[in-house]
Design a protein around this motif. Structure first.
Motif, PDB file in Angstrom:
ATOM      1  N   UNK A 134       1.222  -0.948  -0.712  1.00 25.30           N
ATOM      2  CA  UNK A 134      -0.014   0.111   0.108  1.00 25.30           C
ATOM      3  C   UNK A 134       0.676   1.437   0.433  1.00 25.30           C
ATOM      4  N   UNK A 135       2.044   1.220   0.689  1.00 23.01           N
ATOM      5  CA  UNK A 135       3.249   2.391   0.386  1.00 23.01           C
ATOM      6  C   UNK A 135       3.349   2.668  -0.252  1.00 23.01           C
ATOM      7  N   UNK A 136       4.163   1.681  -1.535  1.00 26.39           N
ATOM      8  CA  UNK A 136       4.562   1.318  -2.532  1.00 26.39           C
ATOM      9  C   UNK A 136       3.371   2.440  -3.678  1.00 26.39           C
ATOM     10  N   UNK A 137       2.494   1.313  -3.289  1.00 27.33           N
ATOM     11  CA  UNK A 137       1.399   1.868  -4.409  1.00 27.33           C
ATOM     12  C   UNK A 137       1.029   3.732  -4.284  1.00 27.33           C
ATOM     13  N   UNK A 138       0.959   3.927  -3.448  1.00 24.21           N
ATOM     14  CA  UNK A 138       0.719   5.417  -3.296  1.00 24.21           C
ATOM     15  C   UNK A 138       1.846   5.925  -3.650  1.00 24.21           C
ATOM     16  N   UNK A 139       3.350   5.794  -2.795  1.00 25.96           N
ATOM     17  CA  UNK A 139       4.530   6.730  -3.194  1.00 25.96           C
ATOM     18  C   UNK A 139       3.956   6.465  -4.758  1.00 25.96           C
ATOM     19  N   UNK A 140       4.123   5.805  -5.936  1.00 23.58           N
ATOM     20  CA  UNK A 140       4.284   5.614  -6.932  1.00 23.58           C
ATOM     21  C   UNK A 140       2.611   6.411  -7.606  1.00 23.58           C
ATOM     22  N   UNK A 141       1.887   6.137  -7.153  1.00 26.40           N
ATOM     23  CA  UNK A 141       0.696   7.637  -7.714  1.00 26.40           C
ATOM     24  C   UNK A 141       1.086   8.804  -7.356  1.00 26.40           C
ATOM     25  N   UNK A 142       1.943   8.982  -6.462  1.00 27.43           N
ATOM     26  CA  UNK A 142       2.224  10.277  -6.023  1.00 27.43           C
ATOM     27  C   UNK A 142       3.125  10.995  -7.246  1.00 27.43           C
ATOM     28  N   UNK A 143       4.512  10.162  -7.141  1.00 27.48           N
ATOM     29  CA  UNK A 143       5.322  10.399  -7.994  1.00 27.48           C
ATOM     30  C   UNK A 143       4.835  10.282 -10.087  1.00 27.48           C
ATOM     31  N   UNK A 144       3.886   9.355 -10.309  1.00 25.97           N
ATOM     32  CA  UNK A 144       3.113   9.843 -11.164  1.00 25.97           C
ATOM     33  C   UNK A 144       2.336  10.563 -11.281  1.00 25.97           C
ATOM     34  N   UNK A 145       1.161  11.415 -11.078  1.00 24.12           N
ATOM     35  CA  UNK A 145       1.079  12.506 -10.859  1.00 24.12           C
ATOM     36  C   UNK A 145       2.156  13.684 -10.372  1.00 24.12           C
ATOM     37  N   UNK A 146       3.017  13.513 -10.166  1.00 23.59           N
ATOM     38  CA  UNK A 146       3.768  14.521  -9.795  1.00 23.59           C
ATOM     39  C   UNK A 146       4.620  15.045 -11.411  1.00 23.59           C
ATOM     40  N   UNK A 147       5.253  14.352 -11.904  1.00 20.59           N
ATOM     41  CA  UNK A 147       5.514  14.336 -13.668  1.00 20.59           C
ATOM     42  C   UNK A 147       4.279  14.755 -14.977  1.00 20.59           C
ATOM     43  N   UNK A 148       2.890  14.017 -14.019  1.00 20.45           N
ATOM     44  CA  UNK A 148       2.109  14.636 -15.043  1.00 20.45           C
ATOM     45  C   UNK A 148       1.730  15.628 -15.038  1.00 20.45           C
ATOM     46  N   UNK A 149       2.096  16.512 -13.697  1.00 20.95           N
ATOM     47  CA  UNK A 149       2.078  17.484 -13.214  1.00 20.95           C
ATOM     48  C   UNK A 149       2.707  18.608 -13.881  1.00 20.95           C
ATOM     49  N   UNK A 150       4.551  18.391 -13.715  1.00 27.05           N
ATOM     50  CA  UNK A 150       5.609  18.950 -13.906  1.00 27.05           C
ATOM     51  C   UNK A 150       5.173  19.166 -15.956  1.00 27.05           C
ATOM     52  N   UNK A 151       4.884  18.066 -16.190  1.00 28.11           N
ATOM     53  CA  UNK A 151       4.821  17.358 -17.750  1.00 28.11           C
ATOM     54  C   UNK A 151       3.654  18.834 -18.305  1.00 28.11           C
TER      55      UNK A 151
END
Length: 58
Positions: free
Chosen positions: A32-49
């Motif tokens: 659960x911690x890994x999935x939430x962290x990966x979702x956060x990182x992917x969201x941050x990448x999409x926001x930056x792009x």
């Protein structure tokens, strides 16, 4: 978008801070911690792009 990034990156920190040692060593907690962290990182990448595209064509 920012709330999703903040939620997905901040919740695992809180989970780690306030959980018992037994819970921290369970596979469900780790996954659960890994999935939430990966979702956060992917969201941050999409926001930056997206933000980069907005400033590029002004």
């Amino acid at each position: 978008m920012f709330s999703t990034v903040g939620f997905d990156l901040f919740i695992p920190v809180l989970m780690n801070q306030f959980s018992s040692v037994k819970l921290k060593h369970s596979s469900t907690f780790i996954a659960g911690s890994a999935v939430l962290t990966l979702l956060g990182v992917m969201s941050l990448i999409m926001f930056t792009l997206y933000a980069g595209q907005m400033t590029r064509f002004k």
